[in-house]
Design a protein around this motif. Structure first.
Motif, PDB file in Angstrom:
ATOM      1  N   PHE A 182     -13.658  61.761 -51.822  1.00 34.41           N
ATOM      2  CA  PHE A 182     -14.184  60.836 -50.817  1.00 34.41           C
ATOM      3  C   PHE A 182     -15.554  61.271 -50.340  1.00 34.41           C
ATOM      4  O   PHE A 182     -16.443  60.441 -50.110  1.00 34.41           O
ATOM      5  N   GLY A 183     -15.721  62.587 -50.197  1.00 31.71           N
ATOM      6  CA  GLY A 183     -17.031  63.114 -49.803  1.00 31.71           C
ATOM      7  C   GLY A 183     -18.105  62.658 -50.783  1.00 31.71           C
ATOM      8  O   GLY A 183     -19.169  62.177 -50.392  1.00 31.71           O
ATOM      9  N   LEU A 184     -17.759  62.772 -52.056  1.00 32.53           N
ATOM     10  CA  LEU A 184     -18.710  62.378 -53.098  1.00 32.53           C
ATOM     11  C   LEU A 184     -18.991  60.881 -53.030  1.00 32.53           C
ATOM     12  O   LEU A 184     -20.137  60.433 -53.166  1.00 32.53           O
ATOM     13  N   MET A 185     -17.919  60.099 -52.792  1.00 31.36           N
ATOM     14  CA  MET A 185     -18.104  58.646 -52.730  1.00 31.36           C
ATOM     15  C   MET A 185     -19.021  58.266 -51.570  1.00 31.36           C
ATOM     16  O   MET A 185     -19.897  57.399 -51.701  1.00 31.36           O
ATOM     17  N   ARG A 186     -18.837  58.929 -50.426  1.00 24.37           N
ATOM     18  CA  ARG A 186     -19.693  58.613 -49.270  1.00 24.37           C
ATOM     19  C   ARG A 186     -21.127  58.997 -49.567  1.00 24.37           C
ATOM     20  O   ARG A 186     -22.073  58.284 -49.201  1.00 24.37           O
ATOM     21  N   ASN A 187     -21.271  60.135 -50.264  1.00 25.22           N
ATOM     22  CA  ASN A 187     -22.580  60.609 -50.666  1.00 25.22           C
ATOM     23  C   ASN A 187     -23.308  59.566 -51.520  1.00 25.22           C
ATOM     24  O   ASN A 187     -24.484  59.259 -51.305  1.00 25.22           O
ATOM     25  N   TYR A 206      -8.054  52.582 -46.076  1.00 25.01           N
ATOM     26  CA  TYR A 206      -8.519  52.516 -44.696  1.00 25.01           C
ATOM     27  C   TYR A 206      -9.381  53.706 -44.323  1.00 25.01           C
ATOM     28  O   TYR A 206     -10.089  53.690 -43.340  1.00 25.01           O
ATOM     29  N   GLU A 207      -9.305  54.756 -45.104  1.00 24.88           N
ATOM     30  CA  GLU A 207     -10.103  55.926 -44.781  1.00 24.88           C
ATOM     31  C   GLU A 207     -11.543  55.773 -45.264  1.00 24.88           C
ATOM     32  O   GLU A 207     -12.472  56.194 -44.601  1.00 24.88           O
ATOM     33  N   VAL A 208     -11.713  55.138 -46.416  1.00 19.15           N
ATOM     34  CA  VAL A 208     -13.018  55.246 -47.059  1.00 19.15           C
ATOM     35  C   VAL A 208     -13.725  53.906 -47.286  1.00 19.15           C
ATOM     36  O   VAL A 208     -14.931  53.877 -47.465  1.00 19.15           O
ATOM     37  N   CYS A 209     -12.986  52.793 -47.268  1.00 19.28           N
ATOM     38  CA  CYS A 209     -13.604  51.546 -47.713  1.00 19.28           C
ATOM     39  C   CYS A 209     -14.265  50.766 -46.573  1.00 19.28           C
ATOM     40  O   CYS A 209     -13.929  50.921 -45.406  1.00 19.28           O
TER      41      CYS A 209
END
Lengths: 509, 366, 352
Positions: A182-187, A206-209
């Protein structure tokens, strides 16, 4: 096309012989957003992804990409990569025996030579900029699955992708690894990449999208901002049941009323297998129909596989009829009167080249043993009896099972297990991918058998089927048993709430 | 209209049914060879009664040679078919296995003296010990394949390499000669019976395997494991055990073939005995129309395939092809066979067929 | 909680395994075993093993095997197998012998014949395997029988080649200064190697570089490691497989010529069992049967280990012919087991 939109799919149609997989689906992806694509099995998610990546060719519709004036045509995975669409699949499609850098650069350029020093340096730089804990010269196999997944993403990113598709990347990761991913995706999101995220895990959505597009039965249900769509409504939209659809469907079949009704046939305590589920307790009574519910990938199948000894059982106790038993192999389960109709009919169910007759007698034959073959005449008798009983549509008992339709194959597998006259029958998705008529037949049969005293566990992705047949439901989420519902609690709403978990108050909306 | 169409379709369908039968391939090959020989030289099929060196009347002729010399291959084809079906691969150590079991039999029969006056142990004991040796070889291969999951051909490579050396080691590289007597009956003729014994042994093996297939579930289990291992496991089968069993059964076949081989000469030549027979055995299975990747099998077709190969060999001999040049011709047959049955080639041909069928219909529409 | 614990303990036990590539791990095992064996032989058996020429003689007699084993390793790394190499070597030496002695050809022509035969086998087998999806074992088994059959069709009887040009080349020896030793009657004898050894070492060096640093080389590993993934990574899997068989065929041709150069005769029984020795050498050298793992240097050491153990066996008094086959098979079996055990442990260490 609006400024911040990178991808737009309009009026996409795709059909296969006999099935309309996509009907007028629309999909928009903005720059720098993580967009969840949701839907149950057969909703058309993977077809949409495959159309987008050029694995399938669409029948109708247009795909627009930022930077192109006209609609782009994508006919192969290579085409997709060229226009900036990269995909990372659930199964890692890298070569574990090569180094990290090689995996990132191999197959991308023509020619013989290669400046490995430069490539290693480039790879290291990219890995560092994305915070991926791996070094360029390390062998890929020595990285954890999560890091391998990230390397695949890094490869995609380095190919200048504007759209990144993550197809169930988290299903084999543990919680910490998911966090890293998820860290990478946010990056990447910060860098302006549009990410399509396909997953079955609601918590992760719900955490990341940022936004969600829901598909059902090949049609678009809608696209929503995450804050506008509470979990319960998401589940409702995926399953196709509106919240006010409260019609309570009670079991119609005869209820078993023998003396031993209510005594436990099987009790399991702390059962756990090596397939990645948390330990669970379970019991089933004589003549009872119960079920495991939860979204796909929540561990429903793994639980029943553990009961049947299909996966390696690593802990827990099992009692049959009150006596301790040891079940570590399917044959032991079968000898104790358990039957299991597996989820994947093709892979685990049918023996494709064998005839319908051989497929029907297979389980009974293994129970009888090596030196007591069922005579051909007897086999035909059994086969004809069950072909008639279950109304299997086949040319003859000698037809290879692989030439039958899905529903009829399923009936043959069902016949195989009924022939062993089990005390406890496990049906894992018996209605998946078969026609409606057969679905109803199977549900009726389940109720009839239970009325005669058989204990049955029934698993289905379709909640109304479960409501119609089961008197008790075990609810699962993220490979854990999170609740049990029975009696009055058996309503669509209650099931959805329990599946969704977390913010329960949304249910009262 | 419809009626006429139906009538038209029926002979086509009958054709299709015949062509679709697995056993059709070896039968067609056999007919082709028979036809070829009939045209070129009908005397090929002559069978006459002659008196052999021991003064017994025996039938001689090319057909008898085929039935006689094809026996070992037919017996091996039985076991090889089972191994192929269960494990989806082939055993290339059967020739080496014959050398080992034959050597062991001779060791038991002759004791430490390579040229004894009389046999040192009953023939049945020698055969049983040889059988045990061959079954051990099979078990070794089976364990590597089933338990360690090594590809069958690579796993059997070990015994292929070492087998003939082990065979030589068993008799300290001496070549024992069995004293004349009843031992030579197995590879020759029994006085008074004009047909070679190996033929009867082969028939015996066929009857035995037919009985085993009828009175046990071997056939169903083997095919089931070969087609879908995962599904078989969920139906209570033990795929490891069944693959292992297939290799052990092949071991028994190897021992019987070994008995015939050593009996033919009453001695053994470690580097030559049953040379290249593994190739022929695999070819027999393929000729029988069995998929080399495992699954459904038809032992009768394999056996017929074995005799087809022997027919081919005998025909080639008749045209003065040297025995050591034979493999070159057989290799060509193998390649033609596997290319014709390769899925990609079949796909291509099917595509071509469809195009040919579609084109005229398109013209009609146009 | 427990999983964390297992993780840390797994790290400790699997530490060495973790940081090494599969290829290097198996290579190290092979090299260590070779040196232990050779030094052990020097200490306990002494005699011939102490002379440098003994070691060079291994190279002289095994040069052809080294070359063919290189080709074999490449095919195996790509996930295939080629058992026709022994037959090709026999066919090449017989064809060259017939050409030189009966057709009055020259050495250069013979070399061309060798390359042509090797290339032809490589192309046909490669095409059948790569483009028609036929099992490599079946294809090359047929290739082996075809080559063996053709050898006897070319000429049946074994004979020594008398062509002067060739004999001169065959007897060319390259002396290595400083490694000579005293013979029994007190004269100093130079240590020497044959031309074949130079070719063999050159082959090893070239293909070590190809496998290590060129794209083609890395593609061999990629296809052997996971052909499905390789396809997804944009590699032309079919062409890569084809090249591996092509190279193997070509090296079998070269190996055949070197074999012919060493032995100086043609015979249908030449190089019998060579394919098995080549496979065994590759496996002992750390090439995995399942593909994707292997190293040419390892293959070199595999060949050396194989002939060293044969020398040890024969000088230990087990001179009978059958010991060779049994020893090779035994070593093959041992290394297969080592491979599976090491890999299983490595997997376990990674999993926890």
């Amino acid at each position: 096309m609006k400024e911040n939109i990178v991808l737009e799919m309009k009026n996409i149609h795709k059909g296969f012989p006999g099935v309309k997989a996509l009907q007028g689906v629309e999909f928009t992806l903005r720059e720098g957003e993580i967009h969840a694509l949701m839907g149950e099995n057969g909703a058309g998610k993977s077809t949409l992804i495959k159309v987008l990546t050029g694995v399938y060719e669409k029948d109708e519709g247009d795909i627009f990409l930022k930077g192109y004036d006209k609609a782009v045509s994508i006919r192969s995975p290579q085409d997709a990569q060229r226009v900036g669409i990269s995909t990372v699949y659930q199964e890692i499609t890298l070569c574990p025996n090569l180094s990290v850098a090689e995996n990132m650069y191999i197959g991308r350029t023509a020619g013989m030579g290669q400046n490995w020093k430069k490539i290693n340096a480039d790879a290291d730089k990219l890995l560092r900029s994305l915070d991926i804990p791996a070094s360029a010269t390390q062998q890929l196999a020595s990285c954890s699955i999560a890091v391998q997944q990230m390397v695949a993403i890094a490869r995609a990113v380095d190919m200048d992708c504007k759209v990144l598709i993550l197809d169930e990347p988290t299903s084999s990761l543990d919680e910490q690894e998911v966090e890293k991913l998820f860290g990478l995706m946010r990056n990447l999101k910060e860098k302006g990449v549009g990410i399509i995220f396909v997953t079955h895990f609601l918590d992760q959505v719900y955490e990341v999208c940022d936004r969600i597009t829901v598909l059902r039965d090949g049609k678009l249900v809608g696209a929503y901002d995450i804050k506008d769509l509470p979990r319960v409504q998401l589940v409702a939209k995926m399953l196709g049941k509106e919240l006010d659809d409260m019609s309570d469907i009670k079991s119609e079949g005869a209820v078993y009323s023998g003396e031993d009704a209510g005594t436990a046939v099987l009790e399991a305590e702390g059962l756990v297998s090596d397939a990645g589920i948390k330990p669970f307790d379970f019991y089933i009574n004589k003549g009872e129909v119960n079920g495991f519910t939860g979204l796909l990938g929540s561990g429903r199948s793994e639980c029943v596989r553990a009961i049947f000894g299909a996966d390696r059982v690593v802990g827990g106790k099992v009692k049959m009829h009150g006596k301790d038993v040891k079940i570590s192999k399917p044959i032991q389960a079968m000898k104790h009167g358990i039957a299991y109709l597996p989820e994947d009919r093709k892979l685990d169910g049918i023996v494709g080249d064998l005839s319908v007759r051989d497929n029907i007698i297979l389980a009974l034959q293994t129970l009888k043993g090596f030196f007591r073959p069922i005579s051909k005449a007897q086999a035909y008798k059994y086969a004809d009896e069950y072909i008639k009983l279950l109304d299997v549509k086949t040319a003859s008992a000698d037809t290879p099972i692989k030439s039958l339709s899905g529903g009829n194959q399923q009936k043959v597998i069902l016949a195989r297990w009924l022939l062993t006259h089990p005390d406890y029958l496990i049906l894992d998705e018996p209605t998946r991918g078969i026609d409606v008529g057969t679905k109803v037949d199977i549900q009726k049969l389940v109720l009839k058998l239970a009325g005669e005293g058989m204990s049955i566990t029934f698993i289905s992705s379709e909640t109304d089927e479960m409501l119609r047949t089961c008197s008790r439901l075990v609810v699962m989420r993220d490979r854990k048993v999170v609740g049990e519902l029975s009696g009055e609690q058996l309503t669509q709403n209650m099931i959805m709430n329990t599946i969704a978990g977390g913010n329960r108050d949304n249910a009262e909306n | 209209m419809q009626k006429i169409e139906k009538k038209k379709a029926s002979p086509m369908e009958v054709m299709k049914k015949i062509l679709g039968r697995q056993i059709f391939i070896p039968i067609a090959a056999l007919l082709l060879l028979v036809l070829f020989n009939l045209i070129v030289d009908p005397s090929f099929f002559a069978v006459v009664m002659k008196t052999n060196s021991a003064g017994n009347p025996v039938l001689t002729g090319n057909l008898i040679t085929i039935l006689d010399n094809g026996s070992e291959l037919a017996i091996l084809a039985i076991g090889m078919t089972l191994v192929t079906a269960a494990a989806g691969g082939q055993d290339i150590s059967v020739g080496a296995g014959i050398a080992i079991s034959g050597s062991v039999m001779l060791r038991v029969l002759c004791g430490t003296n390579p040229k004894p006056e009389a046999i040192q142990a009953p023939i049945i004991v020698a055969f049983l010990v040889g059988c045990l040796a061959a079954m051990l070889c099979g078990a070794f291969n089976g364990a590597l394949v089933a338990y360690f999951k090594i590809q069958p051909m690579v796993a059997t490579l070990i015994l292929y390499t070492a087998g003939r050396s082990i065979a030589a080691w068993v008799n300290h590289n001496q070549l024992p000669i069995v004293p004349p007597g009843s031992f030579s009956y197995f590879g020759g003729v029994i006085p008074g019976i004009p047909i070679p014994t190996p033929f009867f042994i082969a028939i015996g093996c066929m009857i035995l395997i037919a009985l085993v297939l009828k009175f046990t579930t071997l056939g169903l289990y083997t095919q089931s494991v070969g087609i879908n291992e995962s599904s078989s496991r969920l139906n209570g089968l033990n795929p490891i055990l069944i693959k292992f069993l297939a290799f052990v059964i092949l071991g028994i076949c190897v021992a019987v073939a070994g008995l015939i081989k050593v009996s033919r000469f009453s001695t053994i030549n470690y580097s030559v005995i049953a040379k290249d027979i593994e190739m022929d055995a695999i070819l027999a299975v393929a000729l029988g129309g069995n998929a080399l990747s495992g699954g459904k099998f038809n032992i009768a077709a394999s056996i017929l395939g074995a005799y087809v190969i022997q027919f081919l060999t005998t025909t080639l001999y008749k045209f003065n092809v040297r025995s050591d040049a034979l493999p070159a011709y057989k290799a060509v047959v193998v390649i033609v066979l596997v290319v014709a049955s390769a899925p990609r080639v079949r796909e291509y041909l099917n595509g071509l067929k469809k195009k040919m069928i579609q084109n005229p219909s398109r013209k009609e529409v146009g | 909680m427990s999983s964390e614990k297992a993780m840390s303990s797994g790290k400790k036990s699997g530490g060495i395994f973790r940081n090494m590539t599969d290829t290097n791990l198996l290579l190290t095992i092979t090299i260590v075993i070779f040196f232990v064996m050779y030094i052990g032989a020097m200490i306990f058996q002494g005699g011939a093993f102490l002379k440098p020429q003994a070691f060079l003689n291994i190279l002289n007699s095994q040069a052809a095997l080294i070359i063919t084993a290189c080709g074999m390793s490449i095919v195996m790394i790509t996930g295939g197998i080629d058992i026709s190499v022994g037959g090709v070597v026999a066919l090449v030496s017989m064809s060259c012998a017939v050409y030189l002695d009966f057709q009055g050809g020259n050495v250069f022509g013979a070399l061309l014949i060798a390359l042509g035969i090797g290339l032809a086998f490589g192309i046909i087998q490669g095409a059948l395997v790569a483009y028609l999806d036929i099992q490599p074992f079946i294809v090359t088994l047929a290739g082996m029988f075809f080559a063996r059959g053709m050898t006897t069709i070319v000429h049946t009887e074994p004979f020594n080649v008398t062509n002067e040009q060739f004999v001169a080349l065959k007897n060319t020896r390259i002396t290595i200064p400083g490694l000579g030793s005293m013979s029994k009657n007190g004269t100093y004898v130079d240590a020497y190697i044959e031309i074949g050894v130079v070719v063999a070492l050159l082959t090893v060096a070239i293909f070590f570089c190809v496998l290590r640093w060129t794209k083609l080389g890395r593609r061999f590993y990629a296809v052997g490691g996971n052909s499905q993934s390789a396809l997804m990574l944009g590699i032309n899997v079919r062409r890569t497989k084809f090249y591996s068989h092509l190279i193997c065929g070509l090296l079998a041709g070269i190996g055949g010529f070197i074999y012919f150069l060493h032995i100086g005769s043609g015979s249908p029984s030449h190089a019998s069992g060579m394919e098995m020795n080549a496979i065994a050498s590759s496996i002992i050298g750390g090439t995995m049967l399942t593909g994707g793992v292997g190293n040419i240097i390892g293959t070199l050491f595999g060949v050396l280990s194989l002939s060293t153990i044969q020398n040890i066996v024969s000088s230990a008094g087990l001179g009978e012919a059958w010991w060779t086959g049994i020893t090779i098979a035994g070593m093959l079996c041992l290394f297969l087991v080592i491979q599976s055990v090491v890999m299983a442990r490595k997997k376990k260490a990674l999993k926890s």
